[in-house]
Design a protein around this motif. Structure first.
Motif, mmCIF file in Angstrom:
data_model
loop_
_atom_site.group_PDB
_atom_site.id
_atom_site.type_symbol
_atom_site.label_atom_id
_atom_site.label_comp_id
_atom_site.label_asym_id
_atom_site.label_seq_id
_atom_site.Cartn_x
_atom_site.Cartn_y
_atom_site.Cartn_z
ATOM 1 N N VAL A 94 -67.896 164.234 -56.120
ATOM 2 C CA VAL A 94 -69.207 164.856 -56.319
ATOM 3 C C VAL A 94 -69.513 165.005 -57.806
ATOM 4 O O VAL A 94 -70.616 164.681 -58.261
ATOM 5 C CB VAL A 94 -69.280 166.210 -55.601
ATOM 6 C CG1 VAL A 94 -70.675 166.822 -55.764
ATOM 7 C CG2 VAL A 94 -68.949 166.048 -54.122
ATOM 8 N N GLY A 95 -68.545 165.481 -58.586
ATOM 9 C CA GLY A 95 -68.774 165.614 -60.021
ATOM 10 C C GLY A 95 -69.042 164.272 -60.684
ATOM 11 O O GLY A 95 -69.869 164.165 -61.601
ATOM 12 N N TRP A 96 -68.323 163.248 -60.241
ATOM 13 C CA TRP A 96 -68.536 161.879 -60.728
ATOM 14 C C TRP A 96 -69.971 161.426 -60.472
ATOM 15 O O TRP A 96 -70.623 160.850 -61.356
ATOM 16 C CB TRP A 96 -67.527 160.973 -60.037
ATOM 17 C CG TRP A 96 -67.809 159.510 -60.019
ATOM 18 C CD1 TRP A 96 -67.751 158.653 -61.061
ATOM 19 C CD2 TRP A 96 -68.175 158.731 -58.870
ATOM 20 N NE1 TRP A 96 -68.043 157.371 -60.645
ATOM 21 C CE2 TRP A 96 -68.311 157.390 -59.303
ATOM 22 C CE3 TRP A 96 -68.384 159.027 -57.529
ATOM 23 C CZ2 TRP A 96 -68.663 156.365 -58.439
ATOM 24 C CZ3 TRP A 96 -68.728 158.013 -56.662
ATOM 25 C CH2 TRP A 96 -68.866 156.692 -57.110
ATOM 26 N N LEU A 97 -70.490 161.716 -59.278
ATOM 27 C CA LEU A 97 -71.876 161.364 -58.967
ATOM 28 C C LEU A 97 -72.850 162.188 -59.795
ATOM 29 O O LEU A 97 -73.855 161.682 -60.300
ATOM 30 C CB LEU A 97 -72.159 161.611 -57.484
ATOM 31 C CG LEU A 97 -71.545 160.655 -56.470
ATOM 32 C CD1 LEU A 97 -71.827 161.153 -55.056
ATOM 33 C CD2 LEU A 97 -72.107 159.244 -56.645
ATOM 34 N N LEU A 98 -72.557 163.485 -59.910
ATOM 35 C CA LEU A 98 -73.462 164.398 -60.589
ATOM 36 C C LEU A 98 -73.662 164.009 -62.049
ATOM 37 O O LEU A 98 -74.774 164.114 -62.581
ATOM 38 C CB LEU A 98 -72.893 165.821 -60.485
ATOM 39 C CG LEU A 98 -73.646 166.962 -61.143
ATOM 40 C CD1 LEU A 98 -75.052 167.079 -60.565
ATOM 41 C CD2 LEU A 98 -72.886 168.262 -60.955
ATOM 42 N N LYS A 99 -72.614 163.523 -62.700
ATOM 43 C CA LYS A 99 -72.689 163.245 -64.130
ATOM 44 C C LYS A 99 -72.701 161.761 -64.481
ATOM 45 O O LYS A 99 -72.846 161.402 -65.652
ATOM 46 C CB LYS A 99 -71.518 163.920 -64.844
ATOM 47 C CG LYS A 99 -71.580 165.443 -64.805
ATOM 48 C CD LYS A 99 -72.801 165.972 -65.555
ATOM 49 C CE LYS A 99 -72.819 167.494 -65.599
ATOM 50 N NZ LYS A 99 -73.967 168.019 -66.362
ATOM 51 N N GLY A 100 -72.513 160.890 -63.493
ATOM 52 C CA GLY A 100 -72.520 159.464 -63.808
ATOM 53 C C GLY A 100 -71.336 159.050 -64.648
ATOM 54 O O GLY A 100 -71.456 158.226 -65.569
ATOM 55 N N ALA A 101 -70.176 159.603 -64.335
ATOM 56 C CA ALA A 101 -68.960 159.282 -65.069
ATOM 57 C C ALA A 101 -68.374 157.959 -64.571
ATOM 58 O O ALA A 101 -68.943 157.291 -63.712
ATOM 59 C CB ALA A 101 -67.943 160.411 -64.906
ATOM 60 N N THR A 102 -67.223 157.574 -65.111
ATOM 61 C CA THR A 102 -66.461 156.431 -64.608
ATOM 62 C C THR A 102 -65.204 156.990 -63.947
ATOM 63 O O THR A 102 -64.413 157.678 -64.584
ATOM 64 C CB THR A 102 -66.068 155.476 -65.744
ATOM 65 O OG1 THR A 102 -67.261 154.938 -66.329
ATOM 66 C CG2 THR A 102 -65.205 154.341 -65.224
ATOM 67 N N LEU A 103 -65.049 156.690 -62.669
ATOM 68 C CA LEU A 103 -63.952 157.234 -61.876
ATOM 69 C C LEU A 103 -62.813 156.226 -61.803
ATOM 70 O O LEU A 103 -62.970 155.130 -61.266
ATOM 71 C CB LEU A 103 -64.441 157.569 -60.462
ATOM 72 C CG LEU A 103 -63.387 158.054 -59.468
ATOM 73 C CD1 LEU A 103 -62.784 159.382 -59.931
ATOM 74 C CD2 LEU A 103 -63.990 158.200 -58.081
ATOM 75 N N VAL A 104 -61.660 156.605 -62.345
ATOM 76 C CA VAL A 104 -60.457 155.783 -62.268
ATOM 77 C C VAL A 104 -59.557 156.418 -61.213
ATOM 78 O O VAL A 104 -59.142 157.568 -61.333
ATOM 79 C CB VAL A 104 -59.732 155.713 -63.630
ATOM 80 C CG1 VAL A 104 -58.470 154.865 -63.520
ATOM 81 C CG2 VAL A 104 -60.674 155.139 -64.692
ATOM 82 N N GLN A 105 -59.263 155.656 -60.165
ATOM 83 C CA GLN A 105 -58.492 156.172 -59.039
ATOM 84 C C GLN A 105 -56.986 155.973 -59.241
ATOM 85 O O GLN A 105 -56.549 155.030 -59.916
ATOM 86 C CB GLN A 105 -58.927 155.470 -57.748
ATOM 87 C CG GLN A 105 -60.361 155.771 -57.321
ATOM 88 C CD GLN A 105 -60.437 157.026 -56.467
ATOM 89 O OE1 GLN A 105 -59.878 158.062 -56.822
ATOM 90 N NE2 GLN A 105 -61.114 156.935 -55.346
ATOM 91 N N HIS A 106 -56.215 156.864 -58.626
ATOM 92 C CA HIS A 106 -54.753 156.818 -58.693
ATOM 93 C C HIS A 106 -54.199 157.147 -57.315
ATOM 94 O O HIS A 106 -54.679 158.074 -56.655
ATOM 95 C CB HIS A 106 -54.258 157.840 -59.721
ATOM 96 C CG HIS A 106 -52.761 157.933 -59.836
ATOM 97 N ND1 HIS A 106 -52.046 157.198 -60.754
ATOM 98 C CD2 HIS A 106 -51.843 158.658 -59.144
ATOM 99 C CE1 HIS A 106 -50.764 157.475 -60.634
ATOM 100 N NE2 HIS A 106 -50.601 158.354 -59.654
#
Length: 571
Positions: free
Chosen positions: A260-272
């Motif tokens: 949700v935070g990734w969507l809210l701010k338009g960040a780049t999400l790196v998964q682990h």
């Protein structure tokens, strides 16, 4: 599916806390603003984890995949308010599927990849899910075959969708279907017709089940918004900020900032996935990570073996989130002094408890390890972190008899506000019991007012972690913190054990450091003589373990320890 009462919706909208914006709206903003910006990155070990090679998707590529996945769900007859159980590795496919479900008003219910038949059956019985969605394998486990067997035992399940190569007969082979003809136009017409609102349920996540069966926690876009905004604002997250998510994307720990935070701010999400310290640290280096989260034990270990931190660019990685257990003042201070890193102390839950200890509100590193701002106290100056201003809290005595307004007495934290959920899914009686007469959610967490000005709270433990010995109440977490400071102890928890005379006695469950010998007498001497602990709080049994039993999100399973102690322990 709107589960929140209209009166509460009107109250939150009237206060300017909730809006009409859905998570899908947030996604489209990012697609339009930076279509070629990198949106999501797979774990580097993706091929070993699943049948797919690791991918890097831009916002436009992610949007195209979401549209095709939504069309696949539509083709399988899934519609608004249907519930689907999802069990996937942290990946680009996972977030694309969540968004595809939300596009159609389908409620996704994510489960940790390590769950097996017992836990999945509980979720199926609780939700009446219409579909199961998983990978052919996650690691060495054949999830597709497991889900196929489960589908045969539940009449509600109409379809099984499986990503990967070894797809069971009768299941939909998702990868192959995504390459074929899909009803994208029809899906878009349907999606436009349903009038999805910000109060429709997006997801049903699950409590950790440390003390009882997991409970389903539904959350709408509005309920997710403030829970996540509080996190990302404290981080200073912005467009394109590179965040590393090491937590399963299945509940508050991962979902709040990692989805949700990734969507809210338009960040780049790196998964682990799954957690591997060497891979985690390499991703921080290679992916130029600017924010991540880690449990306190991991952060302590990194400072105890500082060679592990070589090559990390701490000019980029300026903040690290932590929580779920008490933080070490030494750890927070060392990260700040040696590396210029601010460790943020979060307290939260799936149900919506939300507090943040940051340098802006608690500059002293030692205090930040143990204190939180006391939210929602009338007449007090505002906090720097917005999340500490928009929720309201009360402390109520353990017996429920009075509200605590002075320092020193532990009480249950009760919380209200826009972050709080509307009730457990399909559990109206339990939901009613979980809120008090004033509408505050009973968190089951014990805090005390920590200062003379009554501005701060100190976490004491879980309400159910109070051990009552001969009428005297003992905070398990208080004793645990002291045992953990023993030089021969790696990890420790304490639990109450039934006693015919005293009601309960205390058992210390300890993982010794390698090569360290520990017995009950030495432990008691340490607590009594060095820590000066009151005699009634001293453990009377000791259980030595190679590792503490934990659930998929890392919480210790005290219930399992109590069951083990039925067979003994060191007397």
């Amino acid at each position: 599916m709107i589960l929140c009462e209209p009166q509460r919706i009107a109250q939150m909208v009237g206060a300017g806390l909730w809006s009409t914006r859905t998570l899908w709206d947030m996604f489209l903003v990012n697609v339009e603003r930076g279509p070629e910006q990198e949106a999501v990155v797979d774990p580097p070990n993706m091929a070993a984890l699943t049948d797919a090679a690791p991918r890097r998707l831009s916002w436009s590529a992610l949007h195209a995949e979401v549209e095709r996945l939504a069309a696949l769900l539509y083709a399988e007859g899934l519609r608004r308010d249907d519930i689907v159980i999802v069990q996937l590795a942290n990946s680009a496919t996972q977030v694309a599927l969540y968004l595809a479900c939300h596009r159609l008003g389908i409620v996704f219910s994510p489960l940790p990849a390590v769950y097996r038949e017992f836990e999945i059956e509980h979720a199926l019985r609780s939700t009446g899910a219409k579909a199961l969605i998983t990978g052919a394998r996650i690691g060495k486990q054949a999830h597709g075959a497991m889900m196929e067997a489960l589908r045969g035992r539940h009449a509600s399940v109409r379809t099984l969708i499986v990503f990967g190569d070894e797809v069971p007969a009768g299941a939909v082979a998702a990868d192959r279907a995504m390459l074929g003809e899909l009803p994208i136009a029809a899906m878009r017409v349907y999606a436009a017709s349903i009038g999805l609102s910000a109060d429709d349920v997006v997801s049903i996540c699950w409590t950790s089940g440390t003390e009882a069966n997991p409970k389903g926690v539904p959350r709408s876009s509005n309920e997710w918004y403030w829970q996540s905004k509080g996190t990302v604002d404290s981080v200073g997250m912005g467009v394109g900020m590179r965040i590393l998510n090491p937590f399963p994307l299945v509940n508050m720990g991962g979902m709040s900032s990692g989805f949700v935070g990734w969507l809210l701010k338009g960040a780049t999400l790196v998964q682990h996935h799954p957690f591997d310290l060497a891979v985690f640290l390499q991703q921080i280096r290679d992916e130029r990570i600017e924010y991540t989260v880690a449990p306190p034990a991991i952060l302590n270990r990194l400072l105890q073996h500082e060679a592990l931190l070589e090559g990390i660019d701490f000019k980029r990685l300026r903040r690290i989130g932590s929580g779920s257990a008490p933080l070490s003042p030494w750890m927070i201070e060392t990260f700040a002094q040696r590396y210029g890193v601010e460790v943020l102390n979060y307290f939260g839950s799936n149900e919506g408890a939300a507090m943040c200890g940051s340098a802006a509100d608690i500059p002293d590193t030692g205090e930040r390890a143990t204190l939180f701002p006391r939210p929602g106290v009338p007449g007090r100056p505002p906090w720097a972190e917005a999340i500490n201003n928009i929720v309201q809290t009360r402390l109520v005595s353990v017996d429920g008899g009075h509200e605590i307004v002075k320092p020193g007495e532990p009480g249950e934290l009760r919380i209200a506000g826009p972050t709080v959920f509307s009730g457990y899914f399909g559990e109206p009686a339990l939901s009613d019991r979980s809120f008090d007469a004033q509408g505050y959610f009973r968190t089951g967490d014990l805090f005390e007012i920590a200062d003379a000005e009554c501005r701060y709270l100190r976490y004491v433990g879980r309400l159910k972690d109070l051990v009552v010995r001969g009428g005297m109440k003992i905070s398990a977490e208080e004793v645990e913190g002291l045992i953990a400071s023993h030089p021969g102890v790696a990890e420790a928890v304490v639990v109450g054990v039934a006693d015919a005379v005293l009601g309960e006695t205390l058992c210390a469950c300890v993982v010794p450091l390698p090569g360290q010998a520990l017995d009950l007498q030495a432990l008691v001497s340490f607590l009594r003589d060095e820590k000066k602990l009151a005699a009634f709080k001293l453990p009377e049994r000791l259980l030595l373990l190679d590792a503490l039993p934990r659930n998929p999100v890392g919480k210790v399973l005290k219930r399992q320890l109590r069951e083990q102690l039925d067979g003994g322990g060191t007397p």
